[in-house]
Each structure stands twice: as C-alpha cells, then as structure tokens.
Design a protein around this motif. Structure first.
Motif, PDB file in Angstrom:
ATOM      1  N   THR A  70      -4.052  -3.672   5.199  1.00  0.00           N
ATOM      2  CA  THR A  70      -4.976  -2.647   5.667  1.00  0.00           C
ATOM      3  C   THR A  70      -6.028  -3.129   6.670  1.00  0.00           C
ATOM      4  O   THR A  70      -6.414  -2.387   7.571  1.00  0.00           O
ATOM      5  N   THR A 111       0.799  -1.227   0.000  1.00  0.00           N
ATOM      6  CA  THR A 111       0.000   0.000   0.000  1.00  0.00           C
ATOM      7  C   THR A 111       0.834   1.280   0.000  1.00  0.00           C
ATOM      8  O   THR A 111       0.387   2.321  -0.473  1.00  0.00           O
ATOM      9  N   THR A 112       2.050   1.200   0.551  1.00  0.00           N
ATOM     10  CA  THR A 112       2.876   2.413   0.664  1.00  0.00           C
ATOM     11  C   THR A 112       4.221   2.294  -0.039  1.00  0.00           C
ATOM     12  O   THR A 112       4.917   3.295  -0.201  1.00  0.00           O
TER      13      THR A 112
END
Length: 265
Positions: free
Chosen positions: A228, A165-166
């Motif tokens: 997440t 996600t990052t």
C-alpha cells in the motif's frame, strides 16, 4: 566454558573474536557481506557481545547465517526473473542496520540498565524492563528471519502468490505478495530462532510463543506496507520497511507479554 568467557574483559573478547571473524569473512570465496557491510557487522557484533554476552551473540549469528542461507535459495532462478536480492545476496551497511537496528537498541537498553546508569524504580509499571527488552531483542530477529525466509522461499517455490490486501494473484517478487509456501517457511524460521533465544536463556518458553506470534503479525503488516505505501514514498526503501518490520515485531511481543502478565495477576 561460559564462566571462563565471562571472566575475561568482554570488550577484549568481542574485539578479538569479531576481528578474527572479519578477517575470515574478508578472504572467504563466498561473500555474505560487502566490504562496508563487514565493518558495520563487526561493530554491531561487538555491541551485542558487550551488552548481551555470547547468548545475544548466538541469536544474531543464527539470524545472519540462516538469513544469508535462505537468500541464496533458488538464486539462479530468481536472478533470471529479476527478483533476487541485489549483489547476489551480499549484505551492505543498509541491510545490516535495516535488519538489526531494533535489536541493537534493545541490547543497548539492557546494557545501560545493567551498567547501573539507569536504575528502574520499584514503583515502575515495568518491574523487570531487562526481561522485556530481551524479549523484544529476540522478537526483532525472529520477525526479520521470518520475513526474509517467507520472502525468499516464496520467490523461489511459491506456486500461487497473492497480494495481501486484495488476495488477487500477482507475480512472485511483487511488493506485498504472500504465498502459502513462504508463509509456512517464515513461521518455521521464527520458531527456530525463538528456540535459540530460549536455549541460551534470553527468554522463557512463553516468550517463544510471543516471539512467533509477534513475528507472524509483523511480517504480515510489513506485506501490507509493501502493498500500500512503499511504492508511494521514495524514502520508504526496503531497509526502512525492515526497520519498521522489526520494530513492530519487538513491540508486539512486549505488548503480548505485558497483557498476559496483567491477565494472570
């Protein structure tokens, strides 16, 4: 050979074959399944044989053997780092159904339709539901093998591991982490099992492409879920995530095939 097998009662063949295999697995020095896992796998294997024959059985056995093999890659190192699968990779009932529930439901659907219990309408939006269910079946195991291989190879050989996600560097074994080595290995695994599905006649060559693409989509979405949501909800265990993962892969393959059919018509 296949005609001889098909001429015998499939329930009899399934029970005898899988009881023999269960006995061999029980006494084998290397345990790929826990005692409870063995009996759940026995039931699953009978269901697959009865509904999809030796062809469907070949796919699930390929997944099980290859998946068990890649789980043991770098086991000593992964255990030392605390990122290895529990029980040294031996599968329990939760692992069996986390990996195979979607495929089992697809197989059951094919079996119900082939039995004549449900007769698809000629006006149905899905003219050949059996072929789509077979595609979903192969895609579910293509997705799971890709996920297992990517995870295990990444934990053993991933040089740089990033949170999906990052894209920030994280330790190997982190939920939602991906690596180049693991990703490439996962793609190879999904191609291999999809070709098994094609080789035994469950899908066509275009279906192989849908399975591989669906596996890639689902495996990455599974990493997003891991990064997440998984830490926020106690019920979202690895096994539950695996069910979502295979379900996404199966649905993605069907949607890709359906879209392609709609375009070329």
């Amino acid at each position: 050979m296949s005609s001889l097998i098909n001429s015998v009662n499939p329930w009899l063949v399934a029970v005898v074959l899988n009881t023999i295999l269960l006995g061999l697995a029980w006494i084998a020095p290397k345990k790929l399944l826990t005692p409870a896992g063995l009996f759940h796998a026995w039931f699953l294997a009978i269901l697959i044989w009865v509904t999809l024959g030796w062809q469907g059985y070949a796919v699930v056995m390929f997944y099980f053997l290859v998946g068990s093999g890649v789980t043991r890659i770098g086991m000593a190192q992964k255990e030392a780092e605390g990122i290895a699968e529990k029980r040294s990779g031996a599968r329990g009932p939760e692992n069996v159904w986390g990996s195979a529930l979607t495929g089992a439901l697809c197989a059951l659907g094919v079996g119900i339709i082939n039995s004549g219990f449900i007769v698809p309408s000629s006006q149905s939006l899905v003219p050949n539901p059996q072929s789509l269910l077979l595609l979903a079946y192969v895609a579910s195991f293509s997705t799971k093998l890709a996920d297992t291989t990517a995870s295990e190879v990444g934990k053993a050989y991933g040089k740089s591991t990033f949170l999906i996600t990052t894209l920030q560097p994280v330790p190997r074994g982190t939920e939602g982490a991906v690596s180049l080595e693991g990703t490439l290995a996962g793609i190879v695994a999904s191609v291999a099992i999809a070709f098994v599905g094609w080789g035994v006649g469950l899908i066509d060559l275009l279906g192989v492409a849908w399975c591989v693409l669906a596996a890639f989509i689902a495996t990455n979405l599974e990493s997003v879920i891991g990064a997440t949501l998984q830490s926020k909800y106690t019920w979202l265990t690895n096994e539950v995530v695996n069910i979502f993962n295979t379900l996404i892969g199966a649905i993605a393959a069907v949607l890709l095939a359906w879209t392609w059919i709609s375009i070329i018509k």
